[in-house]
Motif scaffolding. Structure first.
Motif, PDB file in Angstrom:
ATOM      1  N   ASN A  13       0.839  -1.197   0.000  1.00 50.78           N
ATOM      2  CA  ASN A  13       0.000   0.000   0.000  1.00 50.78           C
ATOM      3  C   ASN A  13       0.873   1.246   0.000  1.00 50.78           C
ATOM      4  O   ASN A  13       1.537   1.538   0.999  1.00 50.78           O
ATOM      5  CB  ASN A  13      -0.915   0.005   1.231  1.00 50.78           C
ATOM      6  CG  ASN A  13      -1.934  -1.110   1.188  1.00 50.78           C
ATOM      7  OD1 ASN A  13      -2.842  -1.103   0.375  1.00 50.78           O
ATOM      8  ND2 ASN A  13      -1.767  -2.100   2.062  1.00 50.78           N
ATOM      9  N   ALA A  72       0.730   4.725   0.298  1.00 51.11           N
ATOM     10  CA  ALA A  72      -0.194   5.756   0.765  1.00 51.11           C
ATOM     11  C   ALA A  72       0.403   7.146   0.597  1.00 51.11           C
ATOM     12  O   ALA A  72       1.621   7.319   0.460  1.00 51.11           O
ATOM     13  CB  ALA A  72      -0.528   5.513   2.236  1.00 51.11           C
ATOM     14  N   CYS A 109      -4.513   8.640   6.760  1.00 52.59           N
ATOM     15  CA  CYS A 109      -3.123   8.288   7.075  1.00 52.59           C
ATOM     16  C   CYS A 109      -2.717   8.817   8.442  1.00 52.59           C
ATOM     17  O   CYS A 109      -2.085   8.115   9.246  1.00 52.59           O
ATOM     18  CB  CYS A 109      -2.187   8.842   6.002  1.00 52.59           C
ATOM     19  SG  CYS A 109      -2.288   8.010   4.407  1.00 52.59           S
ATOM     20  N   CYS A 147      -5.698   4.403   2.961  1.00 55.29           N
ATOM     21  CA  CYS A 147      -5.592   5.748   2.377  1.00 55.29           C
ATOM     22  C   CYS A 147      -6.409   5.819   1.088  1.00 55.29           C
ATOM     23  O   CYS A 147      -6.248   4.991   0.190  1.00 55.29           O
ATOM     24  CB  CYS A 147      -4.136   6.069   2.077  1.00 55.29           C
ATOM     25  SG  CYS A 147      -3.891   7.593   1.126  1.00 55.29           S
ATOM     26  N   LYS A 189      -4.131   6.049  -2.053  1.00 48.30           N
ATOM     27  CA  LYS A 189      -3.032   5.098  -2.192  1.00 48.30           C
ATOM     28  C   LYS A 189      -3.038   4.420  -3.565  1.00 48.30           C
ATOM     29  O   LYS A 189      -4.056   4.361  -4.254  1.00 48.30           O
ATOM     30  CB  LYS A 189      -3.109   4.019  -1.113  1.00 48.30           C
ATOM     31  CG  LYS A 189      -4.308   3.085  -1.255  1.00 48.30           C
ATOM     32  CD  LYS A 189      -4.291   1.979  -0.205  1.00 48.30           C
ATOM     33  CE  LYS A 189      -5.574   1.186  -0.226  1.00 48.30           C
ATOM     34  NZ  LYS A 189      -5.864   0.531  -1.513  1.00 48.30           N
TER      35      LYS A 189
END
Length: 327
Positions: free
Chosen positions: A82, A84, A91, A99, A102
């Motif tokens: 991920n 982000a 986050c 997120c 992301k």
């Protein structure tokens, strides 16, 4: 660079693509191996629609940093999946794996079935293991994340549904946590014998019901059921087996719609918990467990990138655990 390119169901080619590095705080990683996971297989067969077309699949990746921050150069690394923004409210709330901005490696961002892939430097974790073992950090982190959300208690009777790679990892971790673990397989499962050889009780669903009646603390079912069948049918079995106020962990992501006895799950007051990939804490623990050889990592084949179609077809065979692509 050379990469595996998935255009649609079973439309997988190998070709030259341009590698992009989004920003200076990202790294370029030369791929050691990439594992073919359940999501990759679902994309390949078409049971799960592609989010990006075409896509370079693969997020169970281990490699060596060849470009990026000086402190990482030459390091063996695995990557979180991920990527982000690390700036939004989600986050900042500590939920960066959710997120909304992301990108996800091998899902909607090109993955590791290539000579190289790119990732934010912060998402990379160093290790000193063979790539053929370290690749398992990502799926193991997902299992550890599941148990961190709701762990079994020592002595709990835990049923793991399935005999695939995630199921086998789930059974191993539950045993490390002190649970009494059964693995529930389909009749005639080829992989069941290997799991049985690792010291697990492996039974079919009908036997599992009788065992729950005789061995569970209340005689009403399993304290915890891990649904890792890779199908849309596993949740039905999980609801049948879990005890009142027990826990069902959902790990399968096959696409499609699941059908299950909703009334029974309500009457039982069962907790049904979905969990996804791990975060940095889960990756660090996964690498620690792997480096200490406390987790078995069965590999069913290693294929060069030019044979990626053969690798995917091998991964679909019933006796396959994890098949690796090695650029």
């Amino acid at each position: 660079m050379k990469a595996a390119i998935l255009h649609g169901p079973r439309n997988l080619t190998v070709g030259d693509v341009r590698l992009s590095k989004p920003s200076s705080d990202w790294a370029v990683v030369e791929v050691g191996v990439a594992g073919i996971c359940g999501t990759d297989k679902a994309f390949y067969t078409g049971s799960y629609p592609l989010f990006k077309k075409p896509l370079i699949p693969g997020h169970e990746v281990s490699g060596v940093v060849v470009e990026g921050p000086e402190e990482l150069l030459g390091s063996r690394v695995v990557s979180e999946i991920n990527f982000a923004c690390r700036k939004c409210q989600v986050c900042q709330a500590g939920m960066y794996t959710h997120c909304p901005y992301k990108k996800t490696l091998g899902i909607d961002f090109d993955g590791g079935m290539a000579e190289y892939f790119t990732a934010p430097a912060w998402a990379l974790h160093r290790h000193n293991m063979p790539h053929e073992r370290a690749f398992a950090a990502e799926p193991l982190a997902a299992v550890l994340h599941m148990y961190r959300m709701h762990p079994p208690r020592p002595g709990d009777l835990v049923a793991v549904l399935g005999t695939g790679f995630i199921a086998y990892l789930s059974a191993q971790v539950a045993r490390l946590l002190g649970a009494n673990v059964l693995v529930i397989s389909r009749r005639g499962s080829v992989k069941a014998e290997m799991i049985r050889a690792a010291g697990f009780r492996v039974v079919d669903a009908s036997e599992a019901v009788e065992i729950a009646r005789s061995e569970s603390s209340l005689g009403l079912g399993y304290d915890m059921v891990v649904e890792a069948t890779g199908s849309n049918e596993g949740l039905r079995t999980a609801v049948d087996l879990v005890r009142p106020r027990g826990v069902i962990h959902l790990k399968s992501t096959p696409g499609g719609i699941a059908s299950f006895p909703q009334t029974a799950s309500v009457v039982k007051e069962a907790q049904v918990i979905g969990s996804r990939c791990g975060d940095f804490r889960d990756f660090r623990l996964a690498l620690s467990l792997l480096s200490s050889d406390r987790i078995d990592v069965p590999v069913s084949g290693v294929y060069p990138l030019d044979m990626v179609r053969e690798a995917f077809e091998r991964s679909l065979e019933r006796d396959s655990f994890r098949v690796l692509v090695k650029p």
